[in-house]
Design a protein around this motif. Structure first.
Motif, mmCIF file in Angstrom:
data_model
loop_
_atom_site.group_PDB
_atom_site.id
_atom_site.type_symbol
_atom_site.label_atom_id
_atom_site.label_comp_id
_atom_site.label_asym_id
_atom_site.label_seq_id
_atom_site.Cartn_x
_atom_site.Cartn_y
_atom_site.Cartn_z
ATOM 1 N N SER A 260 25.786 -29.854 48.803
ATOM 2 C CA SER A 260 24.740 -29.037 49.427
ATOM 3 C C SER A 260 23.716 -28.620 48.386
ATOM 4 N N GLY A 261 22.545 -28.237 48.852
ATOM 5 C CA GLY A 261 21.461 -27.839 47.970
ATOM 6 C C GLY A 261 21.885 -26.785 46.964
ATOM 7 N N GLN A 262 21.600 -27.045 45.702
ATOM 8 C CA GLN A 262 21.884 -26.114 44.610
ATOM 9 C C GLN A 262 20.547 -25.555 44.141
ATOM 10 N N VAL A 263 20.403 -24.257 44.238
ATOM 11 C CA VAL A 263 19.154 -23.620 43.841
ATOM 12 C C VAL A 263 19.144 -23.377 42.335
ATOM 13 N N PRO B 101 18.340 -15.847 40.009
ATOM 14 C CA PRO B 101 17.466 -16.938 40.448
ATOM 15 C C PRO B 101 16.321 -17.179 39.467
ATOM 16 N N ILE B 102 16.000 -18.450 39.280
ATOM 17 C CA ILE B 102 14.818 -18.845 38.509
ATOM 18 C C ILE B 102 13.709 -19.020 39.531
ATOM 19 N N THR B 103 12.847 -18.039 39.621
ATOM 20 C CA THR B 103 11.852 -17.996 40.679
ATOM 21 C C THR B 103 10.501 -18.524 40.211
ATOM 22 N N MET C 144 15.451 -17.150 48.138
ATOM 23 C CA MET C 144 15.347 -16.216 47.013
ATOM 24 C C MET C 144 14.081 -16.420 46.184
ATOM 25 N N GLY C 145 13.145 -17.221 46.678
ATOM 26 C CA GLY C 145 11.928 -17.488 45.924
ATOM 27 C C GLY C 145 12.133 -18.424 44.747
ATOM 28 N N VAL C 146 13.258 -19.162 44.716
ATOM 29 C CA VAL C 146 13.520 -20.050 43.587
ATOM 30 C C VAL C 146 12.457 -21.128 43.493
ATOM 31 N N ALA C 147 12.310 -21.675 42.297
ATOM 32 C CA ALA C 147 11.307 -22.705 42.046
ATOM 33 C C ALA C 147 11.744 -24.072 42.566
ATOM 34 N N VAL C 148 13.058 -24.356 42.521
ATOM 35 C CA VAL C 148 13.560 -25.687 42.864
ATOM 36 C C VAL C 148 14.922 -25.574 43.538
ATOM 37 N N GLU C 149 15.184 -26.486 44.476
ATOM 38 C CA GLU C 149 16.513 -26.685 45.076
ATOM 39 C C GLU C 149 16.761 -28.172 45.166
ATOM 40 N N ILE C 150 17.974 -28.605 44.818
ATOM 41 C CA ILE C 150 18.306 -30.032 44.832
ATOM 42 C C ILE C 150 19.683 -30.234 45.445
#
Length: 153
Positions: A39-42, A49-51, A140-146
């Motif tokens: 599943s997507g890892q933020v 979180p890295i936002t 959470m406003g994170v920059a990236v999710e993969i």
């Protein structure tokens, strides 16, 4: 005794964190045949979180660092699911989502932060197909999710 992949991570100065628990109604991984679907890892480091929105308050280098952290979190999920990172035969596919301003077009450069790490850690088995998509917002406003698909033995 740690395996080949664990040794490579250590040589890169990477400590694999504990796999994070789901924050909603899903499971972190699913095994189907010899594939592990993750599943997507933020972008989350040390529980924080890295936002940022790329093209607004984050640049490509910050985005690459966030994508690299997502890759480390994917490796944590692989370890939790399989027990041994040396079981990875191939990183098959990444789907990457980049929190982007409407005019930001460098999503592929951002996602290289993850792709480069997988190749560093797994060698040719780390080369993968991928998508790099710009989105208006992420949890959470994170920059990236993969998310990822991994073939294992």
């Amino acid at each position: 005794m740690s395996g080949t992949v664990e040794s490579k991570l250590a040589s890169l100065g990477i400590s694999v964190p504990a796999a994070t628990a789901p924050v909603a109604n899903y499971v972190p991984t699913v095994i189907s045949g010899n594939q592990l679907w993750i599943s997507g890892q933020v972008a989350l480091a040390d529980g924080k979180p890295i936002t940022g929105k790329l093209g607004v308050d984050a640049d490509v280098e910050a985005g690459k660092a966030a994508a690299r952290q997502c890759a480390i979190n994917i490796i944590a999920q692989i370890k939790a699911a399989l027990g041994d990172l040396d079981r990875v035969k191939r990183v098959v596919k990444l789907n990457a989502f980049v929190n982007s301003a409407p005019d930001f077009v460098d999503q592929p450069k951002v996602v290289n932060g993850a792709s480069d790490l997988f190749v560093e850690v797994f060698g040719d088995a780390g080369r993968h197909a991928r998508s790099a998509v710009g989105v208006a917002a992420l949890p959470m406003g994170v920059a990236v999710e993969i998310d990822a698909v991994i073939e294992f033995a």
